[in-house]
Design an enzyme around this catalytic site. Structure first.
Site, mmCIF file in Angstrom:
data_model
loop_
_atom_site.group_PDB
_atom_site.id
_atom_site.type_symbol
_atom_site.label_atom_id
_atom_site.label_comp_id
_atom_site.label_asym_id
_atom_site.label_seq_id
_atom_site.Cartn_x
_atom_site.Cartn_y
_atom_site.Cartn_z
ATOM 1 N N CYS A 84 -10.774 -4.066 51.135
ATOM 2 C CA CYS A 84 -9.700 -3.695 52.011
ATOM 3 C C CYS A 84 -9.527 -4.286 53.402
ATOM 4 O O CYS A 84 -8.366 -4.675 53.702
ATOM 5 C CB CYS A 84 -9.511 -1.964 51.806
ATOM 6 N N ASP A 91 -0.993 0.095 53.047
ATOM 7 C CA ASP A 91 -1.860 0.385 52.433
ATOM 8 C C ASP A 91 -2.400 -0.680 51.431
ATOM 9 O O ASP A 91 -1.773 -0.893 50.338
ATOM 10 C CB ASP A 91 -1.803 1.624 51.885
ATOM 11 N N HIS A 147 -4.985 -0.239 49.505
ATOM 12 C CA HIS A 147 -5.682 0.406 48.227
ATOM 13 C C HIS A 147 -5.106 0.576 47.076
ATOM 14 O O HIS A 147 -4.603 1.782 46.821
ATOM 15 C CB HIS A 147 -6.278 1.648 48.967
#
Length: 458
Positions: free
Chosen positions: A111, A345, A347
């Protein structure tokens, strides 16, 4: 024989974990992000106001964001288009195997590399397209939050695990793509912008040949003791990005470089030297520079005294965002409203896209759903980025940011400083790197220190 059996068990374990992560990060929660109509929204230096004009006008559901009191007006569509136009780089699965490993996905560990890629991508967008650029198809992307992913996720997990066990990896690309881009643009300028848009995204493709793709970044990370599957902190990623840009040989990238601050200090002469380095024997124009500053916004927790400074940074049009997050998760911070940060994000696990094919689909590289997080939840370790087109822009930015730092420090030490001169003038050893060793011994020591001191990002 015993060693071989152990290796097989380890490989099977790795494949199972990869398959589990692919399923885990393919799950999309149906959450809404709420924005207040009473406060401005800042996104990478642009300000948007959601003022009351028509209480019957609601935000289209596919946008993934809602205005408090169900009132929408002002610059909502412009904000949506601007946010969605930013390049979104997430976990991917089923990409070509990373050299020296059996890894074909970065789910669960990549990430921070992805948020670093997003920051660099924004710097390249500013360099080639400018801050005013938006993607014409930005509002045509359907919001993935509205889809039901339950059955798809189960199928994805089963297929991924079965493929892992059999050793098969079929490279797939999304079957859904936007309309053909050829012939859709009204002038050469729009066509040029779309060419650079695609080119920038292709540089971040998940293949060994992509200049800033995961494979290349991991290769540079090996010089600092990192490998595929390891966790990377914001400071380490800053140095990896610098090396990636310095080593890029693409003609379009010879006019841009990266400078990473040393111990929270930006040495102005070092920056200007990088900007004025000759790009070719007959070409001496100034280079643009992306300045990356690894900082810590407090001790164990983020000090709220730094909130105004972070807001100020994200209010600058030449800010390219912040590599940060909250404990155990890395996010790309790009804006704020009140005391909440707006972020993208990484993820979310998506399938590999082959960016080498003509007119590869673009929609998975753009996020239609902004997310918000309280500043108090932010982990103190982060890397701040700025873009300066030339030396004059750098001097202006350093003066402007210095004033912000002085105001925010409140009789304490500032987060970082701009000082005149070179780092060598302040007794810093300057070690020349050779072609075979991309990181000097001094850099390696610094990177290892960052690796041990920073919080762990999953």
């Amino acid at each position: 024989m015993e060693a071989t059996g152990t290796d097989d068990v380890d490989k099977l374990k790795t494949k199972f974990i990869s398959a589990w992560n692919n399923m885990k990060y393919s799950w999309v929660l149906k959450t809404k992000t709420y924005f207040s109509r009473n406060s401005p929204v800042l996104l990478l230096g642009k300000c948007y106001h959601f003022k009351y004009e028509d209480e019957n006008k609601l935000l289209p559901p596919r946008s993934g964001c809602t205005i408090e009191d169900h009132v929408i007006a002002g610059n909502v569509e412009e904000f949506r288009k601007d946010f969605t136009s930013r390049i979104w780089l997430t976990y991917r699965e089923e990409f070509p195997q990373i050299e020296g490993s059996s890894v074909t996905t970065d789910c669960g560990w990549g990430c921070t590399l992805r948020t670093g890629q997003m920051l660099l991508a924004q710097g390249l967008v500013l360099h080639f397209l400018g801050r005013a650029w938006t993607w014409p198809d930005a509002l045509n992307i359907e919001n993935s939050d509205l889809e039901s992913w339950t059955s798809n996720t189960v199928k994805k997990f089963t297929a991924s695990f079965e493929a892992s066990l059999s050793g098969e990896r079929e490279l797939k690309t999304p079957t859904i793509s936007l309309k053909e881009t050829v012939g859709r643009y009204s002038d050469d300028h729009e066509m040029r912008n779309e060419i650079y848009h695609r080119k920038i995204i292709s540089w971040f493709g998940d293949s060994p040949l992509a200049l800033f793709g995961l494979h290349q970044l991991i290769e540079y990370g090996k010089k600092s003791g990192k490998k595929a599957g390891d966790w990377y902190g914001p400071a380490v990623v800053a140095h990896i990005l610098r090396k990636a840009v310095e080593e890029a040989r693409h003609p379009d990238l010879q006019g841009i470089t990266i400078y990473v601050a040393q111990d929270c200090t930006v040495y102005s002469s070092d920056v200007i030297d990088k900007q004025c380095a000759s790009m070719a024997s007959d070409h001496t124009d100034e280079k643009a520079v992306i300045i990356l500053v690894p900082v810590r916004l407090g001790g164990e927790r983020t000090n709220t005294d730094y909130l105004d400074f972070v807001k100020g940074i994200l209010s600058l049009e030449y800010c390219v965002g912040i590599i940060g997050g909250k404990p155990k998760q890395s996010y790309y911070f790009a804006g704020f409203q009140d005391d909440s940060l707006i972020y993208m994000d990484p993820h979310y696990c998506q399938s590999f896209v082959d960016v080498s094919i003509k007119d590869f689909p673009l929609e998975t590289f753009h996020c239609p759903s902004p997310k918000k997080m309280s500043f108090r939840k932010m982990d103190p370790s982060c890397t701040i980025g700025f873009y300066c087109r030339n030396v004059q822009d750098f001097k202006r930015a350093s003066e402007e940011i210095t004033k912000m730092l002085e105001i925010s420090s409140k009789e304490k030490y500032p987060l970082f400083t701009f000082v005149s001169g070179h780092s060598r003038d302040y007794d810093f050893t300057s070690t020349t790197t050779n072609e075979e060793d991309l990181f000097s011994e001094d850099e390696k020591k610094r990177l290892k220190r960052f690796s041990t001191e920073e919080f762990v990002l999953l």
